[in-house]
Design a protein around this motif. Structure first.
Motif, mmCIF file in Angstrom:
data_model
loop_
_atom_site.group_PDB
_atom_site.id
_atom_site.type_symbol
_atom_site.label_atom_id
_atom_site.label_comp_id
_atom_site.label_asym_id
_atom_site.label_seq_id
_atom_site.Cartn_x
_atom_site.Cartn_y
_atom_site.Cartn_z
ATOM 1 N N ILE A 33 0.875 -1.174 0.000
ATOM 2 C CA ILE A 33 0.000 0.000 0.000
ATOM 3 C C ILE A 33 0.910 1.222 0.000
ATOM 4 C CG2 ILE A 33 -1.820 1.236 1.235
ATOM 5 C CD1 ILE A 33 -2.456 -1.444 2.654
ATOM 6 N N PRO A 34 0.810 2.113 -1.001
ATOM 7 C CA PRO A 34 1.701 3.274 -1.056
ATOM 8 C C PRO A 34 1.618 4.120 0.215
ATOM 9 C CG PRO A 34 0.474 3.054 -3.095
ATOM 10 C CD PRO A 34 -0.104 2.063 -2.136
ATOM 11 N N GLU A 35 2.779 4.584 0.698
ATOM 12 C CA GLU A 35 2.876 5.331 1.953
ATOM 13 C C GLU A 35 2.102 6.646 1.929
ATOM 14 O OE1 GLU A 35 4.244 4.373 4.791
ATOM 15 O OE2 GLU A 35 5.030 2.524 3.984
ATOM 16 N N PHE A 36 1.917 7.234 0.754
ATOM 17 C CA PHE A 36 1.282 8.543 0.715
ATOM 18 C C PHE A 36 -0.236 8.487 0.905
ATOM 19 C CE2 PHE A 36 1.658 7.134 -3.685
ATOM 20 C CZ PHE A 36 0.365 7.276 -4.139
ATOM 21 N N ILE A 37 -0.807 7.304 0.975
ATOM 22 C CA ILE A 37 -2.243 7.181 1.249
ATOM 23 C C ILE A 37 -2.435 7.322 2.757
ATOM 24 C CG2 ILE A 37 -4.265 5.679 1.153
ATOM 25 C CD1 ILE A 37 -3.036 4.393 -1.339
ATOM 26 N N PRO A 38 -3.113 8.394 3.192
ATOM 27 C CA PRO A 38 -3.252 8.641 4.632
ATOM 28 C C PRO A 38 -3.873 7.453 5.363
ATOM 29 C CG PRO A 38 -4.018 10.518 3.378
ATOM 30 C CD PRO A 38 -3.751 9.411 2.388
ATOM 31 N N PHE A 39 -3.300 7.145 6.500
ATOM 32 C CA PHE A 39 -3.743 6.107 7.433
ATOM 33 C C PHE A 39 -3.578 4.684 6.900
ATOM 34 C CE2 PHE A 39 -6.267 9.917 8.370
ATOM 35 C CZ PHE A 39 -5.723 10.217 9.604
ATOM 36 N N LEU A 40 -3.760 4.450 5.620
ATOM 37 C CA LEU A 40 -3.611 3.100 5.075
ATOM 38 C C LEU A 40 -2.184 2.814 4.622
ATOM 39 C CD1 LEU A 40 -6.873 2.725 2.957
ATOM 40 C CD2 LEU A 40 -6.388 1.805 5.219
ATOM 41 N N GLY A 41 -1.438 3.844 4.274
ATOM 42 C CA GLY A 41 -0.087 3.686 3.769
ATOM 43 C C GLY A 41 0.836 2.902 4.687
ATOM 44 N N PRO A 42 0.886 3.258 5.953
ATOM 45 C CA PRO A 42 1.793 2.535 6.856
ATOM 46 C C PRO A 42 1.250 1.190 7.335
ATOM 47 C CG PRO A 42 1.265 4.740 7.706
ATOM 48 C CD PRO A 42 0.397 4.487 6.538
ATOM 49 N N LEU A 43 0.067 0.805 6.892
ATOM 50 C CA LEU A 43 -0.574 -0.404 7.398
ATOM 51 C C LEU A 43 0.244 -1.666 7.136
ATOM 52 C CD1 LEU A 43 -3.058 -1.439 8.868
ATOM 53 C CD2 LEU A 43 -4.169 -1.712 6.655
ATOM 54 N N ASP A 44 0.797 -1.811 5.938
ATOM 55 C CA ASP A 44 1.571 -3.025 5.657
ATOM 56 C C ASP A 44 2.833 -3.080 6.512
ATOM 57 O OD1 ASP A 44 2.654 -0.918 4.179
ATOM 58 O OD2 ASP A 44 3.366 -2.209 2.576
ATOM 59 N N ASP A 45 3.450 -1.923 6.763
ATOM 60 C CA ASP A 45 4.618 -1.893 7.646
ATOM 61 C C ASP A 45 4.230 -2.297 9.067
ATOM 62 O OD1 ASP A 45 6.059 -0.958 5.492
ATOM 63 O OD2 ASP A 45 5.961 1.138 6.106
ATOM 64 N N ALA A 46 3.102 -1.811 9.527
ATOM 65 C CA ALA A 46 2.641 -2.143 10.880
ATOM 66 C C ALA A 46 2.343 -3.632 11.005
ATOM 67 C CB ALA A 46 1.404 -1.319 11.228
ATOM 68 N N VAL A 47 1.737 -4.205 9.985
ATOM 69 C CA VAL A 47 1.409 -5.637 10.015
ATOM 70 C C VAL A 47 2.693 -6.468 10.077
ATOM 71 C CG1 VAL A 47 0.435 -7.536 8.657
ATOM 72 C CG2 VAL A 47 -0.840 -5.412 8.911
ATOM 73 N N VAL A 48 3.684 -6.116 9.268
ATOM 74 C CA VAL A 48 4.955 -6.849 9.285
ATOM 75 C C VAL A 48 5.611 -6.722 10.656
ATOM 76 C CG1 VAL A 48 7.304 -6.881 8.342
ATOM 77 C CG2 VAL A 48 5.352 -6.743 6.808
ATOM 78 N N ALA A 49 5.629 -5.502 11.210
ATOM 79 C CA ALA A 49 6.243 -5.292 12.528
ATOM 80 C C ALA A 49 5.544 -6.115 13.608
ATOM 81 C CB ALA A 49 6.221 -3.809 12.894
ATOM 82 N N VAL A 50 4.224 -6.127 13.594
ATOM 83 C CA VAL A 50 3.474 -6.876 14.609
ATOM 84 C C VAL A 50 3.687 -8.377 14.446
ATOM 85 C CG1 VAL A 50 1.140 -7.476 15.380
ATOM 86 C CG2 VAL A 50 1.765 -5.093 15.073
ATOM 87 N N LEU A 51 3.705 -8.869 13.215
ATOM 88 C CA LEU A 51 3.922 -10.305 13.004
ATOM 89 C C LEU A 51 5.314 -10.746 13.476
ATOM 90 C CD1 LEU A 51 2.214 -10.867 9.531
ATOM 91 C CD2 LEU A 51 1.410 -11.639 11.773
ATOM 92 N N VAL A 52 6.322 -9.937 13.187
ATOM 93 C CA VAL A 52 7.679 -10.279 13.627
ATOM 94 C C VAL A 52 7.771 -10.194 15.146
ATOM 95 C CG1 VAL A 52 10.099 -9.554 13.552
ATOM 96 C CG2 VAL A 52 8.777 -9.705 11.441
ATOM 97 N N LEU A 53 7.179 -9.154 15.734
ATOM 98 C CA LEU A 53 7.191 -9.059 17.191
ATOM 99 C C LEU A 53 6.448 -10.220 17.837
ATOM 100 C CD1 LEU A 53 6.783 -5.259 17.905
ATOM 101 C CD2 LEU A 53 8.722 -6.718 18.464
ATOM 102 N N ARG A 54 5.371 -10.638 17.219
ATOM 103 C CA ARG A 54 4.626 -11.778 17.755
ATOM 104 C C ARG A 54 5.501 -13.041 17.739
ATOM 105 N NH1 ARG A 54 -1.272 -14.046 15.921
ATOM 106 N NH2 ARG A 54 -1.546 -15.289 17.767
ATOM 107 N N HIS A 55 6.250 -13.212 16.661
ATOM 108 C CA HIS A 55 7.184 -14.345 16.577
ATOM 109 C C HIS A 55 8.221 -14.254 17.698
ATOM 110 C CE1 HIS A 55 10.022 -17.247 14.912
ATOM 111 N NE2 HIS A 55 10.947 -16.326 15.144
ATOM 112 N N ILE A 56 8.798 -13.073 17.889
ATOM 113 C CA ILE A 56 9.807 -12.869 18.936
ATOM 114 C C ILE A 56 9.199 -13.162 20.304
ATOM 115 C CG2 ILE A 56 11.278 -11.166 20.087
ATOM 116 C CD1 ILE A 56 12.319 -11.941 17.339
ATOM 117 N N LEU A 57 7.970 -12.716 20.517
ATOM 118 C CA LEU A 57 7.304 -12.953 21.797
ATOM 119 C C LEU A 57 7.117 -14.438 22.065
ATOM 120 C CD1 LEU A 57 4.655 -10.131 21.665
ATOM 121 C CD2 LEU A 57 6.508 -10.334 23.324
ATOM 122 N N LYS A 58 6.754 -15.193 21.029
ATOM 123 C CA LYS A 58 6.568 -16.632 21.197
ATOM 124 C C LYS A 58 7.888 -17.340 21.462
ATOM 125 C CE LYS A 58 2.427 -17.306 18.410
ATOM 126 N NZ LYS A 58 1.907 -17.944 17.197
#
Length: 136
Positions: A77-102
Protein backbone atom coordinates in the motif's frame (compact mmCIF):
# COMPACT_ATOMS: atom_id res chain seq x y z
CA UNK A 1 14.44 5.35 -8.76
CA UNK A 2 16.25 7.61 -6.27
CA UNK A 3 13.87 10.44 -7.13
CA UNK A 4 10.88 8.19 -6.39
CA UNK A 5 12.44 7.15 -3.07
CA UNK A 6 13.00 10.77 -2.05
CA UNK A 7 9.42 11.71 -3.00
CA UNK A 8 8.02 8.74 -1.06
CA UNK A 9 10.11 9.63 2.00
CA UNK A 10 9.02 13.27 1.85
CA UNK A 11 5.35 12.34 1.50
CA UNK A 12 5.64 9.85 4.37
CA UNK A 13 7.29 12.47 6.56
CA UNK A 14 4.56 14.99 5.72
CA UNK A 15 1.76 12.54 6.58
CA UNK A 16 3.56 11.49 9.78
CA UNK A 17 4.21 15.09 10.86
CA UNK A 18 0.61 15.98 9.99
CA UNK A 19 -0.69 13.19 12.20
CA UNK A 20 1.59 14.25 15.07
CA UNK A 21 0.51 17.89 14.67
CA UNK A 22 -3.18 16.94 14.49
CA UNK A 23 -2.90 14.96 17.72
CA UNK A 24 -1.04 17.81 19.44
CA UNK A 25 -3.61 20.38 18.28
CA UNK A 26 -6.42 18.11 19.47
CA UNK A 27 -4.91 18.24 22.94
CA UNK A 28 -3.60 14.68 22.86
CA UNK A 29 0.02 15.52 23.57
CA UNK A 30 0.86 12.09 24.99
CA UNK A 31 -0.44 10.35 21.87
CA UNK A 32 1.42 12.86 19.68
CA UNK A 33 4.66 12.17 21.56
CA UNK A 34 4.15 8.39 21.26
CA UNK A 35 3.59 8.67 17.52
CA UNK A 36 6.54 11.02 17.05
CA UNK A 37 8.95 8.67 18.82
CA UNK A 38 7.46 5.33 17.76
CA UNK A 39 9.49 4.64 14.63
CA UNK A 40 12.88 5.50 16.17
CA UNK A 41 11.99 3.40 19.22
CA UNK A 42 10.89 0.49 17.02
CA UNK A 43 14.18 0.57 15.12
CA UNK A 44 16.11 0.67 18.42
CA UNK A 45 14.03 -2.29 19.62
CA UNK A 46 14.83 -4.28 16.48
CA UNK A 47 18.53 -3.40 16.75
CA UNK A 48 18.62 -4.49 20.38
CA UNK A 49 16.82 -7.74 19.64
CA UNK A 50 19.19 -8.56 16.78
CA UNK A 51 22.11 -8.23 19.21
CA UNK A 52 20.43 -10.18 22.01
CA UNK A 53 21.72 -13.76 22.47
CA UNK A 54 18.28 -14.82 23.75
CA UNK A 55 16.91 -14.45 20.19
CA UNK A 56 17.43 -17.26 17.70
CA UNK A 57 19.14 -16.77 14.33
CA UNK A 58 15.79 -17.20 12.59
CA UNK A 59 14.25 -14.49 14.77
CA UNK A 60 17.18 -12.19 14.01
CA UNK A 61 16.76 -12.82 10.28
CA UNK A 62 13.08 -11.92 10.57
CA UNK A 63 13.99 -8.72 12.44
CA UNK A 64 16.41 -7.71 9.69
CA UNK A 65 13.74 -8.48 7.09
CA UNK A 66 11.16 -6.38 8.98
CA UNK A 67 13.55 -3.44 9.33
CA UNK A 68 14.31 -3.60 5.59
CA UNK A 69 10.58 -3.85 4.80
CA UNK A 70 9.75 -0.82 6.93
CA UNK A 71 12.60 1.21 5.43
CA UNK A 72 11.83 0.16 1.86
CA UNK A 73 9.94 2.59 -0.37
CA UNK A 74 8.31 -0.36 -2.12
CA UNK A 75 5.11 -1.26 -0.28
CA UNK A 76 1.91 -3.17 -0.88
CA UNK A 77 0.00 0.00 0.00
CA UNK A 78 1.70 3.27 -1.06
CA UNK A 79 2.88 5.33 1.95
CA UNK A 80 1.28 8.54 0.72
CA UNK A 81 -2.24 7.18 1.25
CA UNK A 82 -3.25 8.64 4.63
CA UNK A 83 -3.74 6.11 7.43
CA UNK A 84 -3.61 3.10 5.07
CA UNK A 85 -0.09 3.69 3.77
CA UNK A 86 1.79 2.54 6.86
CA UNK A 87 -0.57 -0.40 7.40
CA UNK A 88 1.57 -3.02 5.66
CA UNK A 89 4.62 -1.89 7.65
CA UNK A 90 2.64 -2.14 10.88
CA UNK A 91 1.41 -5.64 10.01
CA UNK A 92 4.95 -6.85 9.28
CA UNK A 93 6.24 -5.29 12.53
CA UNK A 94 3.47 -6.88 14.61
CA UNK A 95 3.92 -10.30 13.00
CA UNK A 96 7.68 -10.28 13.63
CA UNK A 97 7.19 -9.06 17.19
CA UNK A 98 4.63 -11.78 17.76
CA UNK A 99 7.18 -14.34 16.58
CA UNK A 100 9.81 -12.87 18.94
CA UNK A 101 7.30 -12.95 21.80
CA UNK A 102 6.57 -16.63 21.20
CA UNK A 103 10.24 -17.59 20.91
CA UNK A 104 12.00 -15.27 23.40
CA UNK A 105 9.16 -13.92 25.55
CA UNK A 106 7.77 -10.48 26.40
CA UNK A 107 10.50 -9.71 28.94
CA UNK A 108 13.14 -9.77 26.19
CA UNK A 109 11.10 -7.29 24.17
CA UNK A 110 10.56 -5.06 27.19
CA UNK A 111 14.29 -5.12 27.97
CA UNK A 112 15.06 -3.47 24.63
CA UNK A 113 12.17 -0.98 24.43
CA UNK A 114 13.43 2.60 24.91
CA UNK A 115 10.11 4.40 24.65
CA UNK A 116 7.11 4.84 26.90
CA UNK A 117 6.25 1.57 28.70
CA UNK A 118 2.56 2.15 27.94
CA UNK A 119 3.35 2.06 24.22
CA UNK A 120 5.13 -1.28 24.39
CA UNK A 121 2.28 -2.75 26.43
CA UNK A 122 -0.17 -1.63 23.73
CA UNK A 123 2.08 -3.07 21.07
CA UNK A 124 2.37 -6.36 22.92
CA UNK A 125 -1.41 -6.56 23.21
CA UNK A 126 -1.76 -5.76 19.49
CA UNK A 127 0.46 -8.73 18.73
CA UNK A 128 -2.38 -11.01 19.75
CA UNK A 129 -1.54 -11.72 23.37
CA UNK A 130 -4.26 -11.23 25.95
CA UNK A 131 -4.20 -9.96 29.50
CA UNK A 132 -1.61 -8.09 31.52
CA UNK A 133 1.75 -9.01 30.05
CA UNK A 134 3.73 -7.61 32.97
CA UNK A 135 2.99 -10.77 34.92
CA UNK A 136 3.83 -13.26 32.15
Amino acid sequence: MIRGLVIALILTAIVWLGAVAALALAGKRTAAKELATFLPNLLLLFRGLVRDPRCSRRSKALLVFAAAWIASPIDLIPEFIPFLGPLDDAVVAVLVLRHILKKAGPDVVRDHWRGDPVTIERLLRASGLRGDLRNV
